[in-house]
Design a protein around this motif. Structure first.
Motif, PDB file in Angstrom:
ATOM      1  N   LEU A  39       0.800  -1.218   0.000  1.00 47.52           N
ATOM      2  CA  LEU A  39       0.000   0.000   0.000  1.00 47.52           C
ATOM      3  C   LEU A  39       0.839   1.277   0.000  1.00 47.52           C
ATOM      4  O   LEU A  39       0.611   2.192  -0.800  1.00 47.52           O
ATOM      5  N   ILE A  61      -3.689   3.401  -6.168  1.00 46.60           N
ATOM      6  CA  ILE A  61      -4.446   2.799  -5.060  1.00 46.60           C
ATOM      7  C   ILE A  61      -5.937   2.971  -5.328  1.00 46.60           C
ATOM      8  O   ILE A  61      -6.386   4.053  -5.705  1.00 46.60           O
ATOM      9  N   SER A 116      -9.371   2.623  -3.206  1.00 41.81           N
ATOM     10  CA  SER A 116      -9.856   2.468  -1.831  1.00 41.81           C
ATOM     11  C   SER A 116     -11.374   2.435  -1.794  1.00 41.81           C
ATOM     12  O   SER A 116     -12.050   3.150  -2.546  1.00 41.81           O
ATOM     13  N   GLY A 146      -6.967  -0.169  -0.803  1.00 47.28           N
ATOM     14  CA  GLY A 146      -7.037   0.502   0.487  1.00 47.28           C
ATOM     15  C   GLY A 146      -8.470   0.571   0.962  1.00 47.28           C
ATOM     16  O   GLY A 146      -9.396   0.130   0.273  1.00 47.28           O
ATOM     17  N   ALA A 147      -8.647   1.142   2.149  1.00 54.40           N
ATOM     18  CA  ALA A 147      -9.996   1.258   2.712  1.00 54.40           C
ATOM     19  C   ALA A 147     -10.032   2.409   3.702  1.00 54.40           C
ATOM     20  O   ALA A 147      -9.005   2.806   4.257  1.00 54.40           O
ATOM     21  N   SER A 148     -11.219   2.950   3.894  1.00 57.93           N
ATOM     22  CA  SER A 148     -11.403   3.971   4.921  1.00 57.93           C
ATOM     23  C   SER A 148     -11.494   3.286   6.283  1.00 57.93           C
ATOM     24  O   SER A 148     -11.723   2.072   6.373  1.00 57.93           O
ATOM     25  N   TYR A 203      -5.300  -2.536   5.354  1.00 61.28           N
ATOM     26  CA  TYR A 203      -5.798  -1.780   4.202  1.00 61.28           C
ATOM     27  C   TYR A 203      -6.081  -0.323   4.562  1.00 61.28           C
ATOM     28  O   TYR A 203      -6.284   0.500   3.669  1.00 61.28           O
ATOM     29  N   GLN A 204      -6.114  -0.010   5.838  1.00 56.91           N
ATOM     30  CA  GLN A 204      -6.621   1.294   6.268  1.00 56.91           C
ATOM     31  C   GLN A 204      -5.716   2.451   5.875  1.00 56.91           C
ATOM     32  O   GLN A 204      -4.524   2.463   6.157  1.00 56.91           O
ATOM     33  N   VAL A 205      -6.306   3.438   5.210  1.00 52.95           N
ATOM     34  CA  VAL A 205      -5.623   4.670   4.837  1.00 52.95           C
ATOM     35  C   VAL A 205      -6.198   5.802   5.673  1.00 52.95           C
ATOM     36  O   VAL A 205      -7.409   5.939   5.803  1.00 52.95           O
ATOM     37  N   TYR A 248      -5.054   8.037  -6.930  1.00 48.33           N
ATOM     38  CA  TYR A 248      -5.815   7.505  -5.797  1.00 48.33           C
ATOM     39  C   TYR A 248      -7.289   7.543  -6.176  1.00 48.33           C
ATOM     40  O   TYR A 248      -7.842   8.604  -6.476  1.00 48.33           O
ATOM     41  N   ALA A 307     -10.999   6.887  -4.873  1.00 47.10           N
ATOM     42  CA  ALA A 307     -11.796   6.726  -3.655  1.00 47.10           C
ATOM     43  C   ALA A 307     -13.215   6.334  -4.046  1.00 47.10           C
ATOM     44  O   ALA A 307     -13.936   7.125  -4.677  1.00 47.10           O
ATOM     45  N   HIS A 342      -9.509  10.550   7.050  1.00 48.72           N
ATOM     46  CA  HIS A 342      -9.111   9.851   5.824  1.00 48.72           C
ATOM     47  C   HIS A 342      -8.324  10.782   4.908  1.00 48.72           C
ATOM     48  O   HIS A 342      -7.295  10.385   4.344  1.00 48.72           O
TER      49      HIS A 342
END
Length: 310
Positions: free
Chosen positions: A191, A197, A199, A226-228, A241-243, A255, A257, A266
């Protein structure tokens, strides 16, 4: 001024976070030395010696340092600091574990996650989840600094010819032990090092939907996933995975989203991305304030259509 940089590695490979820390250390002026603390880490030391701007590599090869336990590594660093004016570590989990202990041992204030070096004792760093940038000046004789890797260019991995020197420390402090690690293995890019990426957020609704809609798009783009925090907290995606402010700080070239509203926490982790694409059905979502390209629509329709056209 001489600076000691903590190498980020896995005992076999030097990580990119080290390269950004070397760049920051070079801006302090003076010699830059890199500490490779690990077990069976000779290949890492050789790689560090080739990094442009590094004058010397110190190798502490001991089983006690193999898992980078901060209770063992911090005393090693503190002991070496008698010969240095500053200690620089990447703002990774390892750096954040070790640097505060070094600062406490030296009785100085740590300067966390710097974004730039304004002088030998003056730096900028984010506050209020990145909504403001503070300029800080340290009066401490020795500086302990962590570096946000996305804010500095990576030093070249070739062109250097640093001397390699073995050093020793107290070894195992006996206050902690490494039990094991459960590592996530993926064919996708890591990541924090990925150039692209994708997310996903809570709007995806479930773990099954997260992977059904995010994974194909990521695969088409050759992207990391990625993920929130909301998606991670809901169990849609694993913690790594958390961004965001409490996750990983990233700055890829692209990126994407998907279904992420754009909470301040975030945004703090990804707003330095070169191009930000947001897909959300709420046209008032905060994510659109930082997005270069915004698409208002139902992600369950838009994402498969987008993936199909790639």
């Amino acid at each position: 001024m001489s600076t000691l940089v903590l190498a980020e590695h896995d005992n076999s490979e030097l990580k990119d976070a080290t390269l950004a820390a070397v760049t920051a250390a070079g801006q302090l002026g003076g010699d830059v030395h890199v500490l490779v603390a690990g077990s069976g880490c000779g290949a890492v030391a050789d790689a560090a010696a080739k990094v442009a701007g590094v004058a010397k590599v110190l190798v502490a090869d001991d089983a006690a340092y193999g898992a980078a336990l901060p209770e063992n590594v911090a005393p090693l660093v503190a002991g070496l600091m008698a010969g240095y004016d500053a200690f620089v570590a990447p703002a990774t989990s390892r750096g954040k574990n070790i640097a505060p202990r070094v600062a406490a041992a030296l009785d100085v204030a740590q300067i966390s996650e710097i974004l730039s070096v304004e002088g030998p004792d003056t730096f900028t760093r984010p506050i209020y989840a990145g909504n403001a940038i503070a300029t800080v000046k340290s009066a401490d004789a020795k500086k302990v600094i962590t570096v946000r890797g996305t804010a500095f260019a990576k030093a070249a991995t070739s062109g250097g010819s640093a001397a390699v020197e073995a050093v020793g420390g107290a070894g195992d402090a006996g206050t902690s032990s490494f039990v094991g690690a459960e590592l996530t293995k993926s064919a996708r890019p890591e990541l924090t090092a990925a150039k692209i990426i994708v997310s996903g957020g809570r709007a995806l609704g479930s773990s099954e939907k997260f992977h059904e809609y995010i994974d194909p798009l990521a695969d088409k783009l050759g992207a990391a996933v990625g993920a929130s925090r909301a998606a991670v907290d809901a169990g849609y995606a694993p913690n790594d995975y958390q961004v965001g402010q409490t996750g990983k700080i990233v700055a890829p070239e692209l990126y994407v989203a998907v279904g992420i509203s754009g909470a301040i926490q975030h945004l703090a982790g990804m707003k330095d991305s070169k191009i930000i694409v947001a897909i959300n059905k709420d046209e008032e979502a905060p994510i659109f304030q930082v997005a270069d390209v915004g698409l208002v629509g139902d992600l369950f329709t838009v994402v498969p259509e987008l993936a199909g056209k790639l």
